[in-house]
Design an enzyme around this catalytic site. Structure first.
Site, short mmCIF file in Angstrom:
data_model
loop_
_atom_site.label_atom_id
_atom_site.label_comp_id
_atom_site.label_asym_id
_atom_site.label_seq_id
_atom_site.Cartn_x
_atom_site.Cartn_y
_atom_site.Cartn_z
CG HIS A 186 -2.10 -0.86 1.12
ND1 HIS A 186 -2.71 -1.44 2.21
CD2 HIS A 186 -2.81 -1.27 0.05
CE1 HIS A 186 -3.73 -2.16 1.82
NE2 HIS A 186 -3.82 -2.08 0.51
NE ARG A 288 -5.56 -0.78 -8.36
CZ ARG A 288 -4.63 0.09 -8.74
NH1 ARG A 288 -4.93 1.38 -8.82
NH2 ARG A 288 -3.41 -0.30 -9.04
NE ARG A 325 -9.25 -4.95 -10.27
CZ ARG A 325 -8.17 -4.72 -9.51
NH1 ARG A 325 -7.01 -5.24 -9.84
NH2 ARG A 325 -8.26 -3.96 -8.42
CD GLU A 415 -5.30 -10.24 -11.41
OE1 GLU A 415 -5.11 -9.41 -10.52
OE2 GLU A 415 -6.42 -10.72 -11.68
CG ASN A 438 1.08 -5.13 -8.64
OD1 ASN A 438 1.99 -4.88 -9.42
ND2 ASN A 438 0.27 -4.20 -8.19
CG ASP A 439 -2.71 -10.31 -7.24
OD1 ASP A 439 -2.19 -10.57 -6.14
OD2 ASP A 439 -3.77 -9.68 -7.36
NE ARG A 449 -0.26 -6.87 -4.13
CZ ARG A 449 -1.17 -6.33 -4.92
NH1 ARG A 449 -2.12 -7.09 -5.44
NH2 ARG A 449 -1.14 -5.06 -5.23
CB CYS A 486 -3.12 -2.77 -15.69
SG CYS A 486 -3.73 -4.32 -15.00
#
EC number: 2.7.3.9
Length: 556
Positions: A186, A288, A325, A415, A438-439, A449, A486
């Site tokens: 975050h 998002r 998404r 992902e 990321n995922d 992560r 993304c």
């Protein structure tokens, strides 16, 4: 004497200033018995403190807006969790003080999360921050947080809670360094949104003495302790040259020989749109939608509320591409009405599209809202599903889009490694792919992560991750369809060149990174990007991949 430390650079830029440490965490309240006849009064104190902290978090979120608002509203929900509050009141009823009951109840909940294999490590850090704020209010001591200072400084912390990161003043906080965290935590995401140079996962950061002069390079992850005048001048000159290059860069994303690479923005809601427009984003590559659903964990927002929010974003990009998404709930974003409460491994359970297919009415309402929001607008709407594992998932999502009457392109996020390995199969059902790096890194390397200890495996330069990107891009090219990125990998200017060389057709990132990526891409030809990509994939480690790509692009 000048020394050099290295962490993980997560937000571009250079910061030179004196160290200031984050306020210390609240001390553990003393264990003492409280007369049971005072239980009702103590329970009232606890409820009042919880409500005050929740209100403060929501107010901070309203001030910050965008992604930060969604994160802080989730923390407010955490503070008001009814099960936690019941545990607090039970402990008070048997003789505990309000502050001790809060401390112990949160500790018990924390132990449950940690026992789940630390899949929710990021949530644990947020939980600690909520606990500290409630206990501080009950004890009547200052809230833990950013230090007061009239002079600009570099902030040092073990980790930064979203409530602190969201309201950092860039005029005072030149940059920050944390011991914990990773490139997709975050704090890292919010630092990029603020445009504040940041380095995370630096062991021993807390040992830097208050007032020590340091220079932080948020691109390389290097920290220079007591830098020489020559080093400071060198870094300031490099930063000035970078700013000049950014100012001179404008227009659509493209390589020096004219190969177009649309540069899009990641947004968390309408509040993020102005920054994206100002940065010259050519559209939105990741909208998002979770921010709407975090307002109330008990029920989904109405179709009318969704239409209003979606239309604000769509209107900002006339003739542009907006990729939405659908709701990605589960794992560290649980919603009472959607996600199971008793999953042993939430990150590997019912999250993303799996949750929506189990609750088709939630998906149907969201798709219908998107359809209505786009009516009459010249925007190019695209809608994608998170956590697609195979062709069966892709077909189920495409069918739901058609049944909702959605006039848009349907896509799938890559992902999960299986989706990259079978990308061509998935593309028989959908019209585009979008790589959530990321995922994808998290699931490829079995590395949470949010956990700083495994941050090297979250490095998007890992050659195995680049291999999966290449597989996806090659499949899309073979099918005549698009494949964007993304995830946070797109915000690294050098890596953006490598991704382009791998065949990625668009890049989406936080608005603050767009000028850096645009300026860097414009310096190299497509052929150079392709050679850099090949060199990076031939390496064995993330660092070797980065060095190899840099060498190719530098002509070494």
């Amino acid at each position: 004497m000048e020394t050099t430390l290295r962490g993980v650079g997560v937000s571009h830029g250079v910061a030179i200033g004196e160290v200031r440490h984050m306020g210390t965490a609240v001390l553990e309240p003393p264990v003492k018995q409280n007369p049971t006849q005072d239980a009702e009064r103590e329970q009232g104190r606890a409820r009042k403190a919880v409500e005050a902290v929740a209100a403060d978090l929501i107010a901070r979120g309203n001030l910050a807006g965008g992604e930060a608002q969604a994160v802080l509203e989730a923390q407010a929900m955490m503070a008001q969790d009814p099960e936690l509050m019941s545990d607090v009141e039970r402990r008070i009823a048997v003789g505990s003080t309000a502050e001790r009951a809060v401390y112990d109840a949160f500790a018990a909940y924390r132990a449950l999360l940690a026992g789940a294999g630390e899949y929710l490590a990021g949530r644990v850090a947020d939980l600690d921050d909520v606990r500290n704020r409630i206990v501080a209010r009950l004890l009547g001591v200052p809230m833990p947080g950013v230090p007061d200072s009239d002079e600009p400084y570099v902030l040092i912390a073990r980790d930064l809670a979203p409530a602190d990161t969201a309201l950092l003043d860039p005029a005072l906080v030149l940059g920050f360094v944390t011991e914990e965290g990773g490139p997709t935590s975050h704090s890292a995401i919010l630092a990029r949104a603020l445009g504040v140079p940041a380095v995370v996962a630096l062991p021993g950061a807390g040992e830097l003495a208050e007032g020590t002069l340091i220079a932080v390079d948020g691109s390389t992850g290097e920290i220079f302790v007591e830098p020489s005048d020559e080093k400071q001048a060198q870094m300031e000159q490099a930063a000035a040259e970078r700013r000049a290059a950014l100012a001179a860069s404008s227009g659509p994303g493209a390589t020096s020989d004219g190969h177009k690479v649309p540069l899009l923005a990641n947004v968390g809601g309408p509040a993020d749109v102005p920054a994206a427009v100002a940065a010259g984003a050519e559209g939105v590559g990741l909208f998002r939608t979770e921010f709407l659903f975090l307002d109330d964990s008990k029920q989904a927002p109405s179709q009318e509320k969704q239409v209003e929010a979606y239309r604000k974003v769509l209107e900002a990009f006339p003739e542009g591409r907006v990729v939405v998404r659908v709701l990605d709930a589960g794992a560290d974003k649980p919603l009472d009405f959607l996600t199971p409460a008793d999953e042993p491994n939430p990150a590997l359970g019912v999250r993303g599209l799996r949750s929506l297919l189990d609750h088709p009415e939630v998906l149907r309402t969201q798709l219908s809202a998107l359809s209505k929001a786009a009516q009459g607008l010249p925007v190019y709407l695209e809608v994608m599903a998170p956590m697609v594992a195979d062709r069966t998932d892709a077909k189920a999502f495409a069918d739901a889009c058609r049944q909702a009457g959605l006039q848009a392109k349907f896509g799938a996020m890559v992902e999960i490694p299986s989706a990259a390995l079978r990308a061509r199969s998935i593309l028989q059902e959908v019209e585009f792919l979008s790589l959530g790096t990321n995922d994808l890194a998290q699931y490829t390397f079995a590395a949470d992560r949010q956990v700083g200890a495994v941050s090297r495996l979250q490095d998007p330069w890992q050659p195995a991750l680049l291999d999966l990107v290449a597989l996806s891009a090659e499949a899309a090219q073979a099918e005549g369809k698009s494949c964007g990125v993304c995830g946070e990998a797109a915000s690294d200017p050098l890596l953006a060149c490598v991704l382009t060389g791998l065949g990625v057709t668009s890049l989406s990132m936080g608005a603050a990174s767009i000028p850096y990526v645009r300026a860097t891409l414009a310096k190299y030809t497509l052929a150079q990007c392709e050679r850099a990509a090949a060199a990076a994939r031939a390496a064995d480690t993330a660092e070797e991949a980065r060095v190899a790509a840099q060498a190719v692009l530098s002509g070494e």
